[in-house]
Design an enzyme around this catalytic site. Structure first.
Site, mmCIF file in Angstrom:
data_model
loop_
_atom_site.group_PDB
_atom_site.id
_atom_site.type_symbol
_atom_site.label_atom_id
_atom_site.label_comp_id
_atom_site.label_asym_id
_atom_site.label_seq_id
_atom_site.Cartn_x
_atom_site.Cartn_y
_atom_site.Cartn_z
ATOM 1 N N GLY A 11 36.404 39.940 40.251
ATOM 2 C CA GLY A 11 36.317 40.819 39.084
ATOM 3 C C GLY A 11 36.414 40.073 37.763
ATOM 4 O O GLY A 11 36.843 38.927 37.707
ATOM 5 N N GLY A 69 31.964 38.690 47.633
ATOM 6 C CA GLY A 69 31.286 38.420 48.914
ATOM 7 C C GLY A 69 30.659 37.036 48.933
ATOM 8 O O GLY A 69 30.827 36.238 48.003
ATOM 9 N N ASP A 105 44.763 42.565 36.165
ATOM 10 C CA ASP A 105 45.782 43.557 36.541
ATOM 11 C C ASP A 105 47.209 43.010 36.472
ATOM 12 O O ASP A 105 48.166 43.752 36.660
ATOM 13 C CB ASP A 105 45.513 44.062 37.967
ATOM 14 C CG ASP A 105 44.138 44.686 38.099
ATOM 15 O OD1 ASP A 105 43.661 45.240 37.099
ATOM 16 O OD2 ASP A 105 43.546 44.613 39.187
ATOM 17 N N MET A 150 42.050 51.059 34.635
ATOM 18 C CA MET A 150 41.820 50.187 35.795
ATOM 19 C C MET A 150 43.147 49.649 36.335
ATOM 20 O O MET A 150 44.195 49.801 35.710
ATOM 21 C CB MET A 150 40.925 49.025 35.405
ATOM 22 C CG MET A 150 41.578 48.089 34.407
ATOM 23 S SD MET A 150 40.388 47.122 33.508
ATOM 24 C CE MET A 150 39.495 46.333 34.816
ATOM 25 N N GLY A 151 43.069 49.001 37.473
ATOM 26 C CA GLY A 151 44.276 48.383 38.010
ATOM 27 C C GLY A 151 44.393 48.456 39.526
ATOM 28 O O GLY A 151 45.287 47.863 40.110
HETATM 29 N N1 LIG Z 1 40.054 36.144 53.074
HETATM 30 C C1 LIG Z 1 39.040 35.547 52.429
HETATM 31 N N2 LIG Z 1 38.573 34.358 52.886
HETATM 32 C C2 LIG Z 1 37.556 33.742 52.227
HETATM 33 N N3 LIG Z 1 36.952 34.222 51.126
HETATM 34 C C3 LIG Z 1 37.378 35.389 50.633
HETATM 35 C C4 LIG Z 1 38.445 36.113 51.255
HETATM 36 N N4 LIG Z 1 38.658 37.241 50.531
HETATM 37 C C5 LIG Z 1 37.759 37.217 49.521
HETATM 38 N N5 LIG Z 1 37.002 36.111 49.574
HETATM 39 C C6 LIG Z 1 35.913 35.758 48.658
HETATM 40 O O1 LIG Z 1 36.432 35.650 47.315
HETATM 41 C C7 LIG Z 1 35.498 36.162 46.371
HETATM 42 C C8 LIG Z 1 36.143 37.133 45.421
HETATM 43 O O2 LIG Z 1 36.938 38.072 46.140
HETATM 44 P P1 LIG Z 1 37.332 39.513 45.578
HETATM 45 O O3 LIG Z 1 38.420 40.013 46.459
HETATM 46 O O4 LIG Z 1 36.103 40.336 45.457
HETATM 47 O O5 LIG Z 1 37.826 39.306 44.093
HETATM 48 P P2 LIG Z 1 39.165 38.667 43.479
HETATM 49 O O6 LIG Z 1 39.187 37.213 43.788
HETATM 50 O O7 LIG Z 1 39.022 38.939 42.028
HETATM 51 O O8 LIG Z 1 40.305 39.408 44.127
HETATM 52 C C9 LIG Z 1 34.363 36.755 47.165
HETATM 53 O O9 LIG Z 1 33.250 35.895 47.078
HETATM 54 C C10 LIG Z 1 34.871 36.846 48.600
HETATM 55 O O10 LIG Z 1 33.869 36.590 49.555
HETATM 56 O O1 LIG Z 2 34.711 47.970 40.853
HETATM 57 P P1 LIG Z 2 35.685 47.665 41.938
HETATM 58 O O2 LIG Z 2 35.151 46.733 42.963
HETATM 59 O O3 LIG Z 2 36.369 48.874 42.517
HETATM 60 O O4 LIG Z 2 36.821 46.853 41.243
HETATM 61 C C1 LIG Z 2 37.652 47.471 40.294
HETATM 62 C C2 LIG Z 2 38.923 46.695 40.246
HETATM 63 O O5 LIG Z 2 38.622 45.361 39.902
HETATM 64 C C3 LIG Z 2 39.504 44.959 38.888
HETATM 65 O O6 LIG Z 2 38.796 45.033 37.670
HETATM 66 C C4 LIG Z 2 39.931 43.527 39.033
HETATM 67 O O7 LIG Z 2 40.204 43.245 40.347
HETATM 68 P P2 LIG Z 2 40.146 41.746 40.930
HETATM 69 O O8 LIG Z 2 40.560 40.850 39.802
HETATM 70 O O9 LIG Z 2 41.135 41.787 42.043
HETATM 71 O O10 LIG Z 2 38.761 41.469 41.380
HETATM 72 C C5 LIG Z 2 40.620 45.983 38.924
HETATM 73 O O11 LIG Z 2 41.328 46.148 37.761
HETATM 74 C C6 LIG Z 2 39.882 47.205 39.226
HETATM 75 O O12 LIG Z 2 40.729 48.212 39.676
#
Ligand SMILES: Nc1ncnc2c1ncn2[C@@H]1O[C@H](COP(=O)(O)OP(=O)(O)O)[C@@H](O)[C@H]1O
Ligand SMILES: O=P(O)(O)OC[C@H]1O[C@](O)(COP(=O)(O)O)[C@@H](O)[C@@H]1O
Length: 344
Positions: free
Chosen positions: A162, A226, A281, A324-325
């Protein structure tokens, strides 16, 4: 005084170093979690910061007589370090070099430029006299010795997950820091998150290219969710000759970074992996505030103000603002408390 690793190897720290561990206070923390879901999320969030199995270092006082003499009931208690992995864990013979910062004019006049590898930050700042010593983290910051020469570094930066205000500032600081302070010439931008590692193109990041990016929102490198295939990513890192990987992202991203580090370790290649925690967040338990959080709170207040004006202008008006959050209420909580126009 002996520090023994949980896998039974041991390190020796001189007594003075042990004492100095207590001289670094951790900034106050206001994290409170009001429900179980959030509490479990918080744990999964800070784990990646100490990815790989944390090495639990247990510190024991040299003799029980010493601890008794000092009147410390917990003299024999554990001093636990939840450590971060290091290249030298699997490449023990890596040569080290004097940090180029030593030659920097800006740093030459600063007395305490470097962080000692033995500096720790205590997890809990509020303790009682008889509390056990508890968990400590290794303190971040520039070290006197580094493990790369500027000429050999080929770094890359990737942003995933995000968005969050300040990502461009972080990208800019990594590029300018590497180039201006460490003398590194070769920094690449991987575009569009982890899947950008599979694409043919990378950006050549110069100080000129990143000069104004901190004035813009979003991420200059683009992001995605992803598309994480650990082996393919590490193949790509090797093929491109990259040896420093800077990964900016949230909990998912840091899990991905941990997987990359494990693969690097398995292959025994000299590639440093640095995870930079990003979350709008503010839901990373071991840090006080994540970058971008303050901006989110300020922006949230603008929305609340607008809704308040509308609601006050009609009889029995109600304004509803959704913030958001996801599982974390910090933005809603601080915006609401700061604003005082919200009924709760
Ligand atoms: N358990 C995991 N192992 C490897 N890669 C992961 C895992 N979880 C998430 N990712 C990868 O990290 C990237 C961001 O993850 P995401 O959860 O969408 O956002 P954030 O890092 O902001 O929480 C994506 O490209 C996803 O494929
Ligand atoms: O559009 P999505 O995938 O539901 O994500 C929304 C969420 O992503 C965020 O913007 C940030 O989340 P991450 O930093 O964990 O990716 C949250 O504040 C919000 O609730």
């Amino acid at each position: 005084m002996e520090l023994s690793l949980s896998n039974s190897s041991s390190l020796r720290f001189p007594q003075n170093d042990f004492l100095s561990l207590h001289n670094y206070s951790r900034p106050g923390s206001f994290h409170t979690f009001s429900n179980k879901k959030l509490a479990s999320k918080s744990i999964s969030l800070w784990r990646p910061l100490i990815w790989r199995q944390p090495r639990l270092l247990r510190l024991k006082a040299q003799t029980s007589t010493e601890s008794n003499a000092s009147g410390d009931k917990h003299g024999d208690d554990d001093f636990i370090v939840e450590d971060v992995p290091h290249l030298t864990d699997f490449l023990p013979d890596l040569p080290s070099y004097t940090n180029p910062l030593k030659k920097s004019q800006a740093y030459a006049i600063v007395k305490k430029t470097f962080v000692s590898p033995e500096d720790m930050v205590a997890k809990e700042i509020i303790v009682q006299k008889d509390s056990p010593r508890g968990i400590h983290f290794r303190r971040a910051g520039p070290r006197e010795k580094v493990f790369f020469t500027p000429e050999e570094v080929r770094a890359c930066i990737v942003t995933c997950g995000g968005l969050c205000p300040g990502i461009n500032t972080v990208i800019r600081e990594i590029v300018c820091g590497l180039k201006n302070m460490y003398g590194v010439d070769d920094v690449l931008g991987i575009q569009g998150g982890y899947s950008g590692f599979y694409s043919k193109n990378t950006l050549n990041l110069t100080t000129k290219v990143v000069n104004d990016i901190h004035k813009r929102g979003g991420t200059f490198l683009q992001t995605s969710r992803g598309g994480h295939d650990t082996k393919k990513i590490v193949d790509n890192i090797q093929d491109r000759g990259i040896n420093q990987v800077y990964i900016i992202g949230g909990d998912g991203t840091q899990k991905g970074a941990a997987a990359i580090y494990k693969e690097v370790e398995k292959r025994g290649i000299k590639v440093a992996v640095a995870g930079i925690p990003k979350t709008i967040d503010n839901d990373i338990a071991v840090i006080d505030k994540s970058f971008g959080f303050d901006t989110a709170v300020e922006e949230a207040q603008r929305a609340i103000n607008a809704a308040h004006v509308e609601a006050e202008s009609v009889q029995n008006g109600v304004g509803i603002v959704k913030l958001m959050g996801r599982y974390s209420g910090f933005i809603a909580m601080l915006a609401t408390l700061g604003n005082r126009d919200v009924g709760f």
